[in-house]
Design a protein around this motif. Structure first.
Motif, PDB file in Angstrom:
ATOM      1  N   UNK A   1       0.821  -1.205   0.000  1.00 18.49           N
ATOM      2  CA  UNK A   1       0.000   0.000   0.000  1.00 18.49           C
ATOM      3  C   UNK A   1       0.862   1.264   0.000  1.00 18.49           C
ATOM      4  N   UNK A   2       1.875   1.311   0.863  1.00 18.08           N
ATOM      5  CA  UNK A   2       2.714   2.500   0.926  1.00 18.08           C
ATOM      6  C   UNK A   2       3.466   2.703  -0.390  1.00 18.08           C
ATOM      7  N   UNK A   3       4.022   1.619  -0.902  1.00 15.71           N
ATOM      8  CA  UNK A   3       4.760   1.719  -2.160  1.00 15.71           C
ATOM      9  C   UNK A   3       3.856   2.212  -3.271  1.00 15.71           C
ATOM     10  N   UNK A   4       2.623   1.734  -3.274  1.00 19.75           N
ATOM     11  CA  UNK A   4       1.677   2.129  -4.304  1.00 19.75           C
ATOM     12  C   UNK A   4       1.371   3.626  -4.199  1.00 19.75           C
TER      13      UNK A   4
ATOM     14  N   UNK B   1       3.387  13.730  -9.979  1.00 17.95           N
ATOM     15  CA  UNK B   1       4.443  14.726  -9.958  1.00 17.95           C
ATOM     16  C   UNK B   1       5.085  14.873 -11.337  1.00 17.95           C
ATOM     17  N   UNK B   2       5.383  13.733 -11.964  1.00  9.68           N
ATOM     18  CA  UNK B   2       6.067  13.787 -13.264  1.00  9.68           C
ATOM     19  C   UNK B   2       5.128  14.336 -14.339  1.00  9.68           C
ATOM     20  N   UNK B   3       3.878  13.863 -14.351  1.00  8.15           N
ATOM     21  CA  UNK B   3       2.934  14.392 -15.338  1.00  8.15           C
ATOM     22  C   UNK B   3       2.747  15.891 -15.135  1.00  8.15           C
ATOM     23  N   UNK B   4       2.820  16.319 -13.873  1.00 14.59           N
ATOM     24  CA  UNK B   4       2.616  17.722 -13.544  1.00 14.59           C
ATOM     25  C   UNK B   4       3.692  18.637 -14.102  1.00 14.59           C
ATOM     26  N   UNK B   5       4.824  18.062 -14.506  1.00 14.64           N
ATOM     27  CA  UNK B   5       5.857  18.893 -15.128  1.00 14.64           C
ATOM     28  C   UNK B   5       5.309  19.628 -16.329  1.00 14.64           C
ATOM     29  N   UNK B   6       4.509  18.937 -17.125  1.00 12.71           N
ATOM     30  CA  UNK B   6       4.102  19.536 -18.397  1.00 12.71           C
ATOM     31  C   UNK B   6       2.607  19.679 -18.558  1.00 12.71           C
ATOM     32  N   UNK B   7       1.842  18.778 -17.954  1.00 13.78           N
ATOM     33  CA  UNK B   7       0.410  18.869 -18.176  1.00 13.78           C
ATOM     34  C   UNK B   7      -0.183  19.901 -17.241  1.00 13.78           C
ATOM     35  N   UNK B   8      -1.193  20.587 -17.697  1.00 16.77           N
ATOM     36  CA  UNK B   8      -1.886  21.468 -16.776  1.00 16.77           C
ATOM     37  C   UNK B   8      -2.725  20.565 -15.870  1.00 16.77           C
ATOM     38  N   UNK B   9      -3.216  21.104 -14.766  1.00 14.59           N
ATOM     39  CA  UNK B   9      -3.821  20.235 -13.762  1.00 14.59           C
ATOM     40  C   UNK B   9      -5.051  19.508 -14.274  1.00 14.59           C
TER      41      UNK B   9
ATOM     42  N   UNK C   1       1.936   9.093  -6.347  1.00 14.95           N
ATOM     43  CA  UNK C   1       2.315  10.492  -6.180  1.00 14.95           C
ATOM     44  C   UNK C   1       3.447  10.855  -7.140  1.00 14.95           C
ATOM     45  N   UNK C   2       4.360   9.902  -7.368  1.00  8.68           N
ATOM     46  CA  UNK C   2       5.458  10.167  -8.300  1.00  8.68           C
ATOM     47  C   UNK C   2       4.917  10.370  -9.712  1.00  8.68           C
ATOM     48  N   UNK C   3       3.931   9.568 -10.103  1.00 11.13           N
ATOM     49  CA  UNK C   3       3.354   9.717 -11.440  1.00 11.13           C
ATOM     50  C   UNK C   3       2.702  11.093 -11.582  1.00 11.13           C
TER      51      UNK C   3
ATOM     52  N   UNK D   1      -3.295  16.390  -4.298  1.00 10.79           N
ATOM     53  CA  UNK D   1      -3.421  17.805  -4.640  1.00 10.79           C
ATOM     54  C   UNK D   1      -2.198  18.593  -4.178  1.00 10.79           C
ATOM     55  N   UNK D   2      -1.626  18.220  -3.029  1.00  9.30           N
ATOM     56  CA  UNK D   2      -0.380  18.871  -2.606  1.00  9.30           C
ATOM     57  C   UNK D   2       0.729  18.596  -3.633  1.00  9.30           C
ATOM     58  N   UNK D   3       0.782  17.355  -4.109  1.00  7.49           N
ATOM     59  CA  UNK D   3       1.827  17.010  -5.080  1.00  7.49           C
ATOM     60  C   UNK D   3       1.618  17.756  -6.391  1.00  7.49           C
ATOM     61  N   UNK D   4       0.367  17.865  -6.815  1.00  7.68           N
ATOM     62  CA  UNK D   4       0.103  18.615  -8.047  1.00  7.68           C
ATOM     63  C   UNK D   4       0.609  20.039  -7.891  1.00  7.68           C
ATOM     64  N   UNK D   5       0.352  20.607  -6.712  1.00  7.11           N
ATOM     65  CA  UNK D   5       0.788  21.974  -6.481  1.00  7.11           C
ATOM     66  C   UNK D   5       2.312  22.074  -6.468  1.00  7.11           C
ATOM     67  N   UNK D   6       2.962  21.052  -5.922  1.00  8.78           N
ATOM     68  CA  UNK D   6       4.422  21.044  -5.913  1.00  8.78           C
ATOM     69  C   UNK D   6       4.956  20.898  -7.340  1.00  8.78           C
TER      70      UNK D   6
END
Ligand code: NA
Ligand code: NA
Lengths: 330, 173, 437
Positions: C320-323, C332-340, C328-330, C370-375
């Motif tokens: 569960x934790x790993x998932x 975060x990475x998508x958030x580099x370029x995609x708008x929310x 969150x990593x996914x 949502x915190x990660x998206x903001x980050x």
């Protein structure tokens, strides 16, 4: 023969319609065709614009699409008959008309004119008439009511009851209802509304959903794409569609009953409309659709009137004869 | 010949930009009117929502070409700034002329076909109770995309002829 | 699926070659789209472009930008910050604190991110530069303050998330409230400490602010601050009173700013013109990126991008934790370029079934996402907030300074994330208590 269809729908992935209708259809097709046909579902707005699924299929962007005749009513009002309209048949009668009374053949004829094969994939239960900030129990309560609704019901509310239909985009309905910017909203059936949390935003829940007694979704395929399938496979896909509709309706009923129990247990008060007021609303809806069909006829488009006559005859017979059915209502 | 092309592209972009600016005012006026109509008069409009989303769409599509002309589409140039100006110009020129101009031309053609079809079939908004005709909106999208394609052509030629040598960001505020 | 996997590396290459972000997205989308759709690819891509052009939620962007441009160009913003400086100049990092507070306030009025950032940026950057704040601190403050719109209700992103995940909007909004306030508190504390350690140093002889008497100070405050405060009250109040929806409140703000200019005698046609010009310029820039991001997302999905992610989850056998970390990593990475919008549309439906079957509290998980998206907005090299800041940054502010400036704020967001992750009650306590009427 192995076939893969990308199938976009008009609701986001995760919505009950997506899961209950389209994903169920995908797995039934897989089951019945032994994997010969693969349906890949896509949520709204990913492959084609949410409200232009029919166009996306016609333009050949995707092999098939899943959407509702509701989105075609503005282009051609005949679609209102299939979309479900105020005063129309409820899910029991309607699904019987569609599958046994000639309804789906009528829909197929309509779509065939546009080069599309139609498969009914999803019939829904009745919606909740309103989540409201003021109690609604008689016609006067509708006067001046700022009511987020759309389609035929918006016209009926305005023209017959003096309500004020209000356009609110989906993302802002909750906020505006909660802040009392609108008096009432309608959205979907109980199991669809529950997760949206409207019962936490407004104190009254008005039923039954005379405005939308049922609704229908369909998968459309370009005729030549459909014709390219073996006849045996076609029959299996058709069977998968009908199986999906029947299973999904039962699923809706089951989920709705549980949702209604939760809604009744919440702080919001459930108002069940008196039969006399229900009849007033129903009559107005039927009057609206008959006038619309007549107006179409006057414009030289008699088809809506023809289909509507058959539909209403079926509805009337059902109303007269269904008294023998046990419905277990209190 | 080339200078005529550049002038024409620039003029079109700046003309459409003026319309885009008017759209901002239309957007605000429609939203404000809806608030007043709903709250004060108790009579919300059926059209404000459609006018709002359409004017937003039109304002950005019509403004995009002028933004390109001003080189204000954001780039990350901390790495490319290390390259000689000629090389940067060649990258821009090649990408604009060989890749982006055809792409946006093609998109403009599709947009034009869509507008024409909407005009012929009398297509109206799908769910709006106001049900406005859609071809004017589709046409605005087509015009904006075509103007953007033209400006891409112009900027591609400029990049090859005289590469930008400073940091690309020069919006004054 | 191979194409989907190659889309992100290809995008990074094009962006690093110095092509505009929007065009880089379009080029990759076209390449991948041709692979998925063949000859009808352009019809599909146009459909995505059309979807973005008809997205009502984006209407708030031009309205907030115009509001900021009017206040800035009319000189009202300048006077506002001067008055704030009168009161706050002794307070370490005073103007930056005020900017964060303003970001938080407008975050409560706006659901979209770029809008508030550009608006407060236009107003605060000149003032902070005059007060000799360092460029990195200015950049960090604007980016961080401007990105609060996601965390502080009403947030369109939360509404959309809740709808996609089939959860209560009210509960999610309530769940984000404490983490949002915590984040604001951390921002304020950091700026204060930073101001203590590195006080802003006016150049000798430049200290033109002559000391003013208390009476003058109060008078200036009433005449300058009060109208702006009223404007803020109008924007926020119209939502709270149910007069306007969040998007409509943006129109109230823009019209209010215009009225303020006229009442102050600062109005001129030239000023309106130039405000409209910059509004269109920045809106078109932002919305073209959104449209291009939508095209990119469609091509990514059509090439099996979602299945690619799902296969990784199924194959990796994560606990569960790993998932949760992987999800969150996914994001975060998508958030580099995609708008929310695109990010949420792809991720939420993908994750929800896994989260539900693992029995994870949905409000808690949504708050983390949502915190990660903001980050993700803030994290270089691909950061929407920096793209938007670039569009209004003064010439002297470099990309490097922006990246350095956002760094501490990223740390603070990660700290918020860690706190919410370790103490789920931060997000689950409030919803149980306040939701309902
Ligand atoms: Na409905
Ligand atoms: Na917000």
């Amino acid at each position: 023969q192995d076939v893969t269809w990308r199938v976009p729908t008009s609701v986001p992935e995760g919505s009950p319609f997506y899961v209950n209708f389209l994903e169920r259809f995908a797995s039934n097709v897989d089951l019945l065709t032994d994997g010969a046909v693969e349906i890949q579902p896509f949520g709204a707005g990913i492959l084609v614009p949410a409200l232009q699924v029919y166009d996306g299929v016609k333009d050949g962007i995707v092999e098939a699409g899943h959407s509702t005749p509701s989105y075609l009513v503005n282009q051609d009002p005949v679609n209102a008959i299939f979309a479900g309209f105020p005063g129309g048949m409820g899910p029991e009668a309607y699904s019987t008309w569609i599958f046994q009374g000639g309804g789906k053949e009528k829909l197929a004829e309509l779509r065939a004119e546009e080069g599309l094969k139609s498969l009914v994939v999803g019939i829904g239960s009745s919606e909740i008439m309103a989540h409201a900030n003021t109690p609604i129990s008689k016609a006067e309560d509708l006067k001046g009511l700022k009511y987020r609704t759309s389609g035929p019901w918006a016209e009926v509310m305005r023209d017959y009851f003096g309500a004020v239909p209000t356009v609110v985009p989906p993302g802002e309905i909750y906020t505006l209802l909660e802040r009392k910017g609108v008096d009432a909203i309608e959205w979907g059936p109980p199991s669809g509304n529950l997760p949206e949390g409207f019962h936490e935003a407004a104190p009254y829940i008005v039923v039954p959903g005379v405005h939308q007694p049922t609704f229908l979704w369909e998968v459309v395929v370009k005729q030549e794409t459909w014709d390219a399938l073996d006849e045996a496979v076609q029959a299996k896909v058709e069977a998968a569609a009908e199986l999906t509709s029947l299973q999904s309706l039962a699923h809706f009923y089951d989920q709705d009953m549980k949702a209604m129990a939760t809604l009744r247990a919440s702080k919001a008060e459930v108002i069940e409309l008196e039969p006399a007021f229900q009849k007033q609303l129903t009559d107005a809806g039927r009057d609206w659709i008959q006038k619309t069909a007549e107006a179409q006829k006057a414009e030289g488009k008699p088809r809506m009137a023809e289909i509507l006559a058959e539909y209403l005859a079926y509805e009337d017979r059902w109303a007269e004869q269904s008294g023998y059915l046990i419905r277990n209502s209190k | 010949m080339k200078s005529i092309l550049l002038t024409v592209a620039d003029r079109i972009s700046s003309g459409l930009n003026a319309i885009a600016q008017a759209m901002v005012l239309i957007l605000i006026a429609s939203m404000l009117y809806e608030v007043v109509a709903r709250y004060v008069f108790g009579a919300p409009t059926l059209w404000a929502f459609d006018v709002a989303y359409m004017s937003t769409g039109v304002l950005f599509v019509l403004g995009a070409a002028q933004v390109l002309r001003e080189d204000a589409h954001v780039r990350i140039d901390f790495l490319s700034a290390l390259l000689p100006a000629r090389v940067r110009g060649a990258i821009d020129g090649l990408a604009f002329l060989a890749v982006l101009c055809p792409i946006f031309t093609w998109l403009a053609v599709i947009a034009g076909q869509r507008a024409w079809r909407a005009f012929q079939t009398g297509e109206v908004e799908h769910v709006s109770p106001w049900a406005p005709l859609m071809w004017p909106f589709y046409s605005a999208l087509a015009i904006g995309l075509a103007a953007l394609a033209l400006q891409i052509l112009a900027e591609g030629l400029r990049a090859l002829a005289a590469p930008r040598n400073d940091d690309s960001f020069k919006i004054e505020t | 699926m191979l194409i989907a996997g190659l889309m992100f590396p290809a995008l990074f290459v094009l962006i690093l070659l110095g092509l505009p972000i929007a065009f880089s997205l379009v080029i990759v989308a076209v390449g991948a789209g041709l692979g998925a759709f063949g000859p009808v690819a352009f019809n599909q891509l146009y459909g995505s472009f059309y979807s973005a052009s008809t997205n009502f939620i984006l209407s708030a962007i031009p309205m907030f930008i115009l509001m900021g441009a009017l206040l800035e160009r009319s000189g009202i913003a300048e006077r506002l910050f001067r008055v704030m400086n009168l009161w706050l100049s002794r307070l370490p990092g005073g103007l930056a604190l005020a900017t964060i507070a303003m970001g938080a306030i407008f975050a409560a009025a706006a659901g979209v991110v770029g809008a508030v950032e550009v608006m407060i940026g236009m107003m605060a950057i000149p003032a902070m530069q005059r007060a000799r704040y360092g460029n990195p601190l200015i950049a960090g403050t604007i980016c961080a303050g401007g990105s609060l719109g996601t965390m502080i209700p009403p947030s369109v992103i939360a509404v959309m998330y809740a709808s996609l995940a089939q959860m209560s909007v009210g509960k999610l909004l309530a769940g984000m409230m404490l983490p949002g306030l915590l984040m604001v508190g951390l921002f304020l504390a950091y700026i204060f400490i930073h101001g203590l350690v590195y006080p802003a140093r006016p150049e000798p002889g430049e200290e033109a602010e002559t000391p003013v008497s208390l009476g003058e100070k109060l008078w200036l405050t009433v005449t300058v601050m009060l109208p702006v405060v009223l404007l803020i009250v109008a924007v926020l109040g119209s939502i709270l009173a149910g007069v306007a929806s969040p998007t409509e409140a943006a129109a109230v703000g823009a019209a209010g700013a215009l009225a303020l200019c006229i009442l102050n005698g600062r109005f001129s046609v030239e000023m309106l013109r130039s405000s409209l010009a910059i509004t269109v310029r920045i809106s078109a820039m932002i919305l073209l990126i959104v449209a291009a991001g939508t095209m990119f997302m469609g091509a990514f999905a059509a090439n099996g991008g979602a299945r690619l992610i799902r296969d990784v989850i199924d194959g990796a056998g994560l606990g569960t934790t790993g998932m949760i970390v992987f999800f969150l990593a996914v994001v975060f990475i998508l958030g580099f370029v995609l708008d929310w919008t695109a990010n949420v549309l792809i991720c939420v439906p993908l994750f929800t079934p896994f989260i539900r079957s693992a029995g994870v509290d949905p409000v808690w998980f949504a708050t983390l996402v949502i915190i990660v998206i903001q980050t993700g907005y803030l994290t270089p090299p691909m950061a929407s907030s920096i793209f938007y800041l670039k569009s209004i940054a003064p010439p002297g502010m470099t990309y490097g300074q922006m990246c350095r400036g956002v760094l501490p704020f990223i740390v603070l967001q990660v700290l918020t994330l860690a706190l919410v992750a370790s103490f789920p009650a931060l997000s689950t306590w409030l919803p149980e208590r306040i939701v309902g009427f």
